[in-house]
Design a protein around this motif. Sequence first.
Motif, PDB file in Angstrom:
ATOM      1  N   THR A  24      -5.393  -1.405   0.264  1.00 52.62           N
ATOM      2  CA  THR A  24      -4.309  -2.145   0.617  1.00 52.62           C
ATOM      3  C   THR A  24      -5.071  -3.490   0.707  1.00 52.62           C
ATOM      4  O   THR A  24      -5.938  -3.788   1.063  1.00 52.62           O
ATOM      5  CB  THR A  24      -3.540  -1.825   1.966  1.00 52.62           C
ATOM      6  N   GLY A  32       0.826  -1.243   0.010  1.00 53.51           N
ATOM      7  CA  GLY A  32       0.067   0.106  -0.031  1.00 53.51           C
ATOM      8  C   GLY A  32       0.798   1.360   0.100  1.00 53.51           C
ATOM      9  O   GLY A  32       0.545   2.353  -0.669  1.00 53.51           O
ATOM     10  N   TYR A  33       1.894   1.133   0.541  1.00 54.59           N
ATOM     11  CA  TYR A  33       2.910   2.538   0.746  1.00 54.59           C
ATOM     12  C   TYR A  33       3.284   2.563  -0.423  1.00 54.59           C
ATOM     13  O   TYR A  33       3.248   3.990  -1.049  1.00 54.59           O
ATOM     14  CB  TYR A  33       4.034   1.956   1.875  1.00 54.59           C
ATOM     15  N   ALA A  48      -7.531   2.340   2.794  1.00 49.73           N
ATOM     16  CA  ALA A  48      -6.724   1.026   3.542  1.00 49.73           C
ATOM     17  C   ALA A  48      -7.695   0.759   4.334  1.00 49.73           C
ATOM     18  O   ALA A  48      -7.890  -0.422   4.438  1.00 49.73           O
ATOM     19  CB  ALA A  48      -5.439   1.671   3.777  1.00 49.73           C
ATOM     20  N   HIS A  49      -8.339   1.504   5.216  1.00 47.81           N
ATOM     21  CA  HIS A  49      -9.132   0.938   6.599  1.00 47.81           C
ATOM     22  C   HIS A  49     -10.361   1.162   6.155  1.00 47.81           C
ATOM     23  O   HIS A  49     -11.240   0.514   7.145  1.00 47.81           O
ATOM     24  CB  HIS A  49      -8.797   1.881   7.438  1.00 47.81           C
ATOM     25  N   ASP A 103      -7.849   7.196  -0.001  1.00 51.15           N
ATOM     26  CA  ASP A 103      -6.916   6.217   0.345  1.00 51.15           C
ATOM     27  C   ASP A 103      -7.774   5.661   1.425  1.00 51.15           C
ATOM     28  O   ASP A 103      -7.945   5.909   2.345  1.00 51.15           O
ATOM     29  CB  ASP A 103      -5.681   6.690   1.054  1.00 51.15           C
ATOM     30  N   ASP A 153      -7.510  10.264   3.561  1.00 49.81           N
ATOM     31  CA  ASP A 153      -7.968   9.082   3.859  1.00 49.81           C
ATOM     32  C   ASP A 153      -9.370   8.880   3.876  1.00 49.81           C
ATOM     33  O   ASP A 153     -10.289   9.905   4.226  1.00 49.81           O
ATOM     34  CB  ASP A 153      -7.238   8.861   5.372  1.00 49.81           C
ATOM     35  N   HIS A 160      -2.073   9.481   5.792  1.00 52.47           N
ATOM     36  CA  HIS A 160      -1.205   8.466   6.069  1.00 52.47           C
ATOM     37  C   HIS A 160       0.348   9.274   5.388  1.00 52.47           C
ATOM     38  O   HIS A 160       0.339   9.793   4.629  1.00 52.47           O
ATOM     39  CB  HIS A 160      -1.544   7.256   5.397  1.00 52.47           C
ATOM     40  N   SER A 179      -3.288  -5.523   3.172  1.00 56.96           N
ATOM     41  CA  SER A 179      -2.600  -5.665   4.548  1.00 56.96           C
ATOM     42  C   SER A 179      -3.779  -5.522   5.588  1.00 56.96           C
ATOM     43  O   SER A 179      -3.039  -5.835   6.922  1.00 56.96           O
ATOM     44  CB  SER A 179      -1.264  -4.690   4.588  1.00 56.96           C
ATOM     45  N   LYS A 180      -4.735  -5.283   5.237  1.00 54.62           N
ATOM     46  CA  LYS A 180      -5.890  -5.194   6.416  1.00 54.62           C
ATOM     47  C   LYS A 180      -6.759  -6.249   6.197  1.00 54.62           C
ATOM     48  O   LYS A 180      -6.688  -7.411   6.328  1.00 54.62           O
ATOM     49  CB  LYS A 180      -6.102  -3.697   6.454  1.00 54.62           C
ATOM     50  N   SER A 214       2.565   7.561   3.869  1.00 56.22           N
ATOM     51  CA  SER A 214       2.666   7.425   2.498  1.00 56.22           C
ATOM     52  C   SER A 214       2.118   8.118   1.663  1.00 56.22           C
ATOM     53  O   SER A 214       2.971   8.378   0.306  1.00 56.22           O
ATOM     54  CB  SER A 214       2.197   5.909   2.256  1.00 56.22           C
TER      55      SER A 214
END
Length: 412
Positions: A250, A123-124, A222-223, A220, A191, A148, A252-253, A150
Amino acid sequence: MDILEKCRRFLVDPAFSERLGYPMSPRTAQAQGLYPYFIPIEESEGTTAVVGGRRVIMIGSNNYLGLTADPRVRAAAAQAIEKYGTSCTGSRFLNGTLELHLELEEKLASYLGKEKALVFATGYQTNVGAISALVGREDVVVCDKEDHASIFDGCRLSLGELRRFQHGDVADLDRVLSSLPPAVGKLVVVDGVFSMGGDLAPLPEIVDLCRRHGARLLVDDAHGIGVTGGGRGTAAQFNLTEEVDLIMGTFSKSLASVGGFIAGDEAVIHWIQHRARSLIFSASLPPASTAAALAALEVLEREPERVERVNRIGDRMRTFYRSLGLDTGPSQTPIVPIVLGDGLRTLTFWKALLEAGVYTNVALPPAVPQGRCLLRTSYMATHTEEELAQVEEAVTTVLAAENRGLAPQEVR
Ligand SMILES: Cc1ncc(COP(=O)(O)O)c(C=O)c1O
């Protein structure tokens, strides 16, 4: 001046650490059992983990749907290793694109309602690559102050100008956008769900401002993916999928893997694919991680009840912490911070909770403003009622001990 001198001072000199925003030097924190970083996890089964030889309840991960231990996801990763081996040993651009990457990109684009998606190794790297590819020398990128890291790193790598607005403050965003010449290219980046506060970006107002000022919008999420909008993220939650130009996420979550993606119009994704240095000059997402994300996405599509459950758990824990008089900040999601104020109180609370069998994450400056140190708690759809009750009991006990100036084991 020796360029490495700061490293030694950071390790041992309390005054130096304090200037960086830490309550004590890492050495002192380690000696007192108050060092909360790089803790080795000996076993992990999703909602619980073994740390220091003891099983603890994990409320410090981003595994929102609880899929990292799901047998279907594990099996998909193992099968991909059997079929493709352990690495692509090259960039997406050259020898590192598998059919699996394309399948994942197609599934993501169709799940999110966008024309095309592009998968990165993290994700970064997605934020760094996509933002720096889009924001050119004459352009301006406008970010929420709590975006974030990134995102800010992507802005730094871009050749354009970075402007920031106060967190969640649409009047301030309006002020910044109004100050820019109409002719410059503008990209607003926020975000969807803020990773520390657990609050949502006010997307309807942001979309409206972007339209009025001729700016494009990158969210973004991600969450947000797997959590908001029934799983489809924050743009979907506000019914604004069309209006948000680019959705980043991402694996990664919620998607139980590692990696990242950006989704949007075909021409824009095609541009990023040919201009993002972090995609072109870095090896691609390995087969096992790609297959795990794909399997997790399929579970998310088939089992939306997981999304409902993790949100219900977030509501329950937020209500519970507030009933104890704890400050949960602006949280609206399964990310529920417990804002404790100063760094030393936060570290002491963290240690007491770990000893009581509950794993949380510590956020100190610069991750949070001075005086707003917090324990970041976050939940999984797979946490059981019994586990949640144990967390509630542990927090109650630690808080009572703190109020009475006792060690937690002395309460009861
Ligand atoms: C909002 C946000 N964006 C991007 C990232 C980077 O994602 P990854 O960890 O997959 O590289 C994170 C992860 O911490 C994040 O919280």
